[in-house]
Scaffold this active site. Sequence first.
Site, PDB file in Angstrom:
ATOM      1  N   GLY A 276      80.631  86.231  64.084  1.00 34.24           N
ATOM      2  CA  GLY A 276      80.394  87.540  64.586  1.00 34.24           C
ATOM      3  C   GLY A 276      81.784  88.254  64.744  1.00 34.24           C
ATOM      4  CB  SER A 277      82.094  91.625  66.425  1.00 31.91           C
ATOM      5  OG  SER A 277      81.144  92.318  65.641  1.00 31.91           O
ATOM      6  CB  THR A 278      84.730  86.399  68.298  1.00 33.30           C
ATOM      7  OG1 THR A 278      84.309  85.526  67.218  1.00 33.30           O
ATOM      8  CG2 THR A 278      83.917  86.272  69.465  1.00 33.30           C
TER       9      THR A 278
ATOM     10  CE  LYS B 190      83.502  93.896  63.805  1.00 35.01           C
ATOM     11  NZ  LYS B 190      82.501  94.872  64.636  1.00 35.01           N
TER      12      LYS B 190
END
Length: 486
Positions: free
Chosen positions: A218-220, A222
């Site tokens: 997921g957004s980790t 990013k």
Amino acid sequence: MNAPIRRLSGVVALLFAILLVSSTWIQYVQAKELQGRPDNRRTLLATYARERGQILVDGTPVALSKPSNDELKWLRTYPQGPRYAHVTGYYSFTYGPGGGLESAENSLLSGQSDKLFYRRVSDMLTGRKAAGASLELTINPKAQAAAEKALGNQRGAVVAIDPKTGAILAMVSHPDYDPADLTSHDSKKVAAAWKKLNADPTRPMVNRAIGGNLYPPGSTFKIVTAAAALASGKYTEESQIPGPAVLDLPQTSADLPNSAGEGACGPNNKTTLKHALEISCNTAFGWLGMQLGGDALRSQAAKFGVGDTLSIPMRVTPSSVPAQLDKPQLAQSAIGQYDVRVTPLQVAMISSAVANRGIVMKPYLVKSVLSSDLDTIEEATPSQLSQAVSADDASALTRMMEAVVQSGTGQAAQIAGVSVAGKTGTAQHGKGQAPHAWFTGFAPADDPQVAVAVVVEDGGSVGNEAYGGRVAAPIAKAVMEAVVQK
């Protein structure tokens, strides 16, 4: 001699030759392999004749052998039960060593390692009772207890690392099990426990921190995309990039939206890289991924350790970023979706590298190997795995991750009086399934002592309402507090 007798003699001679070759092969060529098999009961009986080494956390045994009044002489016990199950593993007479250090360092614990040769000679000459070596671990007992309690009955994993050394401070995987259920000398009870554990669909014997079915980050992820952007030299943390409510993806009718209910990430559909990470703007990072390209994204991930086969000393399943990404797949991969897959240990390593001025330290779990009277035989030396980003880029990423916790999606990880840097993640992983909740970060941000990664499967106790900042961040906070608040 007539022909039939000559043929029969030839067959008999051939059979004797085959017997001679096979017995020689088994006794000499395959001897070490057969002796080392976990299901070799002769070897197990021989190792039960001596005391198996302890596994220690801060000097306290979490696995040790006690005398028993039967032919096996020793019973393996685990005083803290499930808390360290995936760290220690189990040592069973029925099923052999398995799961964790009991398997990975079996030769040391059993006393059979070549590293203990001189010790064995000394024991023989002095008449001292032979015993296996003990292992002192890097685990911080307060951090381990905090991780276990905070994760509770939710499925998932927690990993904490000292970013300056790579020492693993906590490793918890839920659901867990009690290793003692497999070490009883009652073979019927052990067989029943084994059957029950292996039939459990939640797979309690799998160490989710380092293996099993890997997770979309997921957004980790990013953090990796932001690092690739900074490393390209084309972007700074204050660079303006597109951040519309919905990103139109080429080559497909599908679009990439921001989280439900969220509009554009800034005025005029623009935002800075720093603000995009702070609020976890999907469209900004999807656009960024397409600009950077698959090679840059994979290369940056590899610098953080993605793709490496690690031993801590248990084998860690390599994380991965898929090859041959088209534009829509690139956009999805840049926000940690599509087929990007990671272990929680890998995500902790990413935060750890940012905390350590861009340097990834090799993670390890065994601090020292001790003799039976606790003299040091071998001590671990921290080693660098790679340089993921420059020190300047690491500083920029730290400021960006601090903003996430100070005023963005990770505010639930705030610790009073301590600066915390972090990143939340909410990972979709199947139609109709609740998302996995993530948080990764480190503290104190200005003098890091601990980097942590938390994943809670299927939204944990809140299901479809889960977000990384709501579910995983408080768990990470508890673990970081246990380390930084003496």
